[in-house]
Design a protein around this motif. Structure first.
Motif, PDB file in Angstrom:
ATOM      1  N   CYS A 146       0.957  -1.365   0.045  1.00 53.25           N
ATOM      2  CA  CYS A 146      -0.002   0.086   0.007  1.00 53.25           C
ATOM      3  C   CYS A 146       0.895   1.173  -0.127  1.00 53.25           C
ATOM      4  N   ASP A 147       0.904   1.751  -1.017  1.00 58.27           N
ATOM      5  CA  ASP A 147       1.646   3.074  -1.161  1.00 58.27           C
ATOM      6  C   ASP A 147       3.223   2.911  -0.883  1.00 58.27           C
ATOM      7  N   GLY A 148       3.811   1.715  -1.281  1.00 59.29           N
ATOM      8  CA  GLY A 148       5.195   1.189  -0.934  1.00 59.29           C
ATOM      9  C   GLY A 148       5.334   0.531   0.397  1.00 59.29           C
ATOM     10  N   VAL A 149       4.362   0.591   1.176  1.00 57.73           N
ATOM     11  CA  VAL A 149       4.277  -0.049   2.651  1.00 57.73           C
ATOM     12  C   VAL A 149       3.942  -1.347   2.708  1.00 57.73           C
ATOM     13  N   LEU A 150       4.486  -2.359   3.038  1.00 59.45           N
ATOM     14  CA  LEU A 150       4.192  -3.727   3.126  1.00 59.45           C
ATOM     15  C   LEU A 150       3.614  -4.090   4.523  1.00 59.45           C
ATOM     16  N   SER A 151       2.250  -4.862   4.445  1.00 54.58           N
ATOM     17  CA  SER A 151       1.839  -5.118   5.638  1.00 54.58           C
ATOM     18  C   SER A 151       1.191  -6.491   5.222  1.00 54.58           C
ATOM     19  N   VAL A 152       0.931  -7.373   6.335  1.00 56.43           N
ATOM     20  CA  VAL A 152       0.356  -8.905   6.174  1.00 56.43           C
ATOM     21  C   VAL A 152      -0.533  -9.081   7.177  1.00 56.43           C
ATOM     22  N   THR A 153      -1.698  -9.863   6.571  1.00 55.11           N
ATOM     23  CA  THR A 153      -2.764 -10.233   7.427  1.00 55.11           C
ATOM     24  C   THR A 153      -2.938 -12.005   7.173  1.00 55.11           C
ATOM     25  N   LYS A 154      -2.534 -12.785   8.260  1.00 57.22           N
ATOM     26  CA  LYS A 154      -2.613 -14.261   8.063  1.00 57.22           C
ATOM     27  C   LYS A 154      -2.725 -14.892   9.331  1.00 57.22           C
ATOM     28  N   ASP A 155      -3.136 -16.337   9.357  1.00 56.31           N
ATOM     29  CA  ASP A 155      -3.367 -17.067  10.507  1.00 56.31           C
ATOM     30  C   ASP A 155      -3.669 -18.356  10.020  1.00 56.31           C
ATOM     31  N   VAL A 156      -3.735 -19.124  10.980  1.00 53.90           N
ATOM     32  CA  VAL A 156      -3.929 -20.765  10.771  1.00 53.90           C
ATOM     33  C   VAL A 156      -5.418 -20.961  10.252  1.00 53.90           C
ATOM     34  N   GLY A 157      -5.762 -21.864   9.301  1.00 53.01           N
ATOM     35  CA  GLY A 157      -7.246 -22.130   8.977  1.00 53.01           C
ATOM     36  C   GLY A 157      -7.238 -21.908   7.672  1.00 53.01           C
ATOM     37  N   LEU A 158      -8.503 -22.079   7.168  1.00 54.36           N
ATOM     38  CA  LEU A 158      -8.839 -22.271   5.804  1.00 54.36           C
ATOM     39  C   LEU A 158      -9.211 -20.822   5.441  1.00 54.36           C
ATOM     40  N   VAL A 159      -9.085 -20.524   4.024  1.00 60.12           N
ATOM     41  CA  VAL A 159      -9.287 -19.199   3.572  1.00 60.12           C
ATOM     42  C   VAL A 159     -10.481 -18.503   4.086  1.00 60.12           C
ATOM     43  N   ALA A 160     -11.654 -18.971   4.086  1.00 59.43           N
ATOM     44  CA  ALA A 160     -12.784 -18.632   4.302  1.00 59.43           C
ATOM     45  C   ALA A 160     -12.968 -18.085   5.936  1.00 59.43           C
ATOM     46  N   ASP A 161     -12.086 -18.987   6.686  1.00 60.37           N
ATOM     47  CA  ASP A 161     -11.975 -18.775   7.978  1.00 60.37           C
ATOM     48  C   ASP A 161     -10.855 -17.657   8.679  1.00 60.37           C
ATOM     49  N   VAL A 162      -9.845 -17.430   7.766  1.00 63.01           N
ATOM     50  CA  VAL A 162      -9.264 -16.537   8.058  1.00 63.01           C
ATOM     51  C   VAL A 162      -9.608 -14.916   7.495  1.00 63.01           C
ATOM     52  N   PHE A 163     -10.116 -15.034   6.392  1.00 68.90           N
ATOM     53  CA  PHE A 163     -10.492 -13.898   5.894  1.00 68.90           C
ATOM     54  C   PHE A 163     -11.956 -13.503   5.655  1.00 68.90           C
ATOM     55  N   ALA A 164     -12.605 -12.526   5.849  1.00 64.06           N
ATOM     56  CA  ALA A 164     -14.030 -12.216   5.329  1.00 64.06           C
ATOM     57  C   ALA A 164     -13.724 -11.820   4.001  1.00 64.06           C
ATOM     58  N   TYR A 165     -14.919 -11.677   3.220  1.00 60.37           N
ATOM     59  CA  TYR A 165     -14.784 -11.197   1.788  1.00 60.37           C
ATOM     60  C   TYR A 165     -15.455 -10.027   1.481  1.00 60.37           C
ATOM     61  N   PRO A 166     -14.837  -9.003   0.973  1.00 61.00           N
ATOM     62  CA  PRO A 166     -13.561  -9.052   0.599  1.00 61.00           C
ATOM     63  C   PRO A 166     -12.355  -8.549   1.707  1.00 61.00           C
ATOM     64  N   PRO A 167     -11.254  -9.200   1.867  1.00 58.29           N
ATOM     65  CA  PRO A 167     -10.479  -9.076   2.795  1.00 58.29           C
ATOM     66  C   PRO A 167     -10.355  -7.468   3.013  1.00 58.29           C
ATOM     67  N   GLU A 168     -10.049  -7.101   4.308  1.00 55.51           N
ATOM     68  CA  GLU A 168      -9.638  -5.512   4.701  1.00 55.51           C
ATOM     69  C   GLU A 168      -8.425  -4.941   3.758  1.00 55.51           C
TER      70      GLU A 168
END
Length: 461
Positions: A46-68
């Motif tokens: 995002c504008d040259g700044v790196l950030s991460v969202t992650k966790d154990v589990g399936l895609v639908a468990d870790v992220f709402a749609y759409p991911p923030e």
């Protein structure tokens, strides 16, 4: 329906305007969910700044749609779905991994397994490197960072890193202004490039390109470094740095790991599995009434067997779609209990009949034994088991968790004993000679080390 684990799927996107990066990453990960169910994550630029969202589990468990999304403008991201063959099952090992350095930040997502990981980690620790995970991806990142200090560009540093690491790696690297795909010189694991209206996508399999509406352009070549400039969207590719070695695509990608709607190194996975079933029918014919396949990766081979033999194909099992792939369960007890609720035979298909049962492979034997028992309980008169892979006889060091011979069924039993233990009337495996014919495209080399013991590159002592 094996009990194997395979290491991960990767997805990366550059799109300055037309595609919502976060939505594309979610869809891409969903399409690659079969490659790993331990955990998943998305790293955004995002504008040259790196950030991460992650966790154990399936895609639908870790992220709402759409991911923030982070606040600002996001035009690049890499994503990862994990099953670990190197490193413990923990949140720290879920990828992408982000590393901050005086020369800038890096995000990495890796599919594969480094064979000299232990040696490299030991050397780095003696020099003062600190590790926050047990993943070999972090080893790659430390070596890459050390070369960035002396190299003129990130591309040069990647080239130097590739000279040091051994084994399988299809990985994505993202920094402040570029998105980079890297594939090891042997090409053990797949990686491809797709085109969006105004951007590009990298993915482990072409099915992920389809999921986001990208046009398949080509496979990333073994040894290739492919760079997308985040400022203007131009692509630069380089293979000149790479040592020349024979390509060694993991043949089990075609037999089991990949989705049948994917194309890998010009090979249709679906057609390769159809072909394997036809070879089985020629090598191991049977007098039978019906051919059935173990869902999902045994079905295409079963269709191929049916076509070649003339024996009718039938739907023999209903699969509970809400249970993950059995091979994803790391512990044997988990695998066995999962099989009990994952498959249910259709009695009307098999009752009183001589059944040819096609499975993708037989690794430890426990899953196959349970499936045969289900068919017997459903009234099958005879069960003739056919494997669309040869017997597993040797460890794999390139991203599949066969780390020793002790649990390999074919290593510990002769053919007659295997038939008795599995409870089948006959048993047949695809031969290693036929494995190399799964592709109808000449010039593509396969790794068959788990069947033959002939390793394309060495494993550290």
């Amino acid at each position: 329906m094996t009990s194997l684990n395979e290491a991960c799927g990767v997805f990366g996107i550059y799109s300055p305007s037309s595609v919502a990066v976060n939505q594309a990453c979610f869809k891409g990960l969903y399409a690659l969910q079969h490659r790993g169910q331990e955990g998943c994550g998305i790293a955004f630029n995002c504008d040259g700044v790196l950030s991460v969202t992650k966790d154990v589990g399936l895609v639908a468990d870790v992220f709402a749609y759409p991911p923030e999304l982070p606040v600002g403008t996001t035009t690049m991201a890499i994503a990862h779905t994990r099953y670990g063959t190197s490193g413990e099952r923990s949140p720290e090992n879920v990828q992408p991994l982000i590393f901050h350095h005086m020369l800038g930040s890096l995000a990495l997502a890796h599919n594969g397994n480094l064979t000299n990981d232990t040696q490299l980690r030991r050397t780095l620790e003696l020099k003062g490197s600190l590790f926050h995970s047990s993943s070999d991806t972090e080893v790659f990142a430390h070596i890459l960072t050390s070369h960035r200090l002396v190299c003129q560009s990130l591309e040069d540093a990647l080239s130097k890193t590739m000279d040091e690491v051994e084994g399988a790696y299809s990985l994505l690297v993202m920094n402040e202004d570029s998105l980079i795909a890297v594939r090891d010189p042997h090409g053990f694991r797949p990686l491809c490039l797709g085109k969006l209206e105004d951007g590009y996508v990298f993915a482990s399999e072409s099915c992920a390109l389809d999921a986001v509406g990208a046009q398949f352009l080509r496979d990333i070549e073994p040894g290739e470094i492919c760079i997308i400039d985040g400022k203007d969207g131009t692509i630069h590719s380089n293979t000149s740095h790479c040592k020349s070695v024979a390509t060694s695509l993991c043949v089990f990608e075609l037999i089991y790991f990949a989705r049948p709607d994917s194309v890998i190194d010009t090979i249709s996975v679906h057609e390769a599995r159809i072909r394997s079933g036809a070879f089985l029918a020629l090598e191991h014919p049977s007098q039978a009434d019906v051919v059935i396949g173990v869902p999902d990766s045994g079905i295409d081979a079963a269709i191929g067997y049916s076509r070649q033999s003339g024996i009718p194909y039938g739907i023999g099992f209903i699969k509970n779609k809400y249970i993950g792939r059995t091979f994803i369960q790391p512990e044997q007890g988990e695998r066995e209990s999962t099989v009990r609720i994952k498959l249910n035979p259709i009695s009307s298909t098999v009752r009183g009949k001589r059944v040819v049962l096609i499975d993708d492979s037989i690794v430890r034997g426990t899953t196959s034994k349970r499936i045969v028992r289900l068919l017997r309980e459903a009234g099958a008169k005879e069960v003739h088991l056919r494997s669309s892979a040869p017997p597993f006889l040797f460890p794999c060091y390139y991203g599949t968790d066969i780390d020793s011979k002790k649990d390999l069924f074919a290593c510990n039993h002769d053919h007659q004993s295997m038939e008795t233990i599995l409870g089948v009337d006959s048993l047949g495996f695809l031969t290693t000679d036929q494995v190399i014919k799964l592709s109808d495209h000449p010039g593509i080399g396969f790794c068959r080390a788990c069947f033959t013991g002939e390793y394309p590159c060495p494993k550290e002592a």
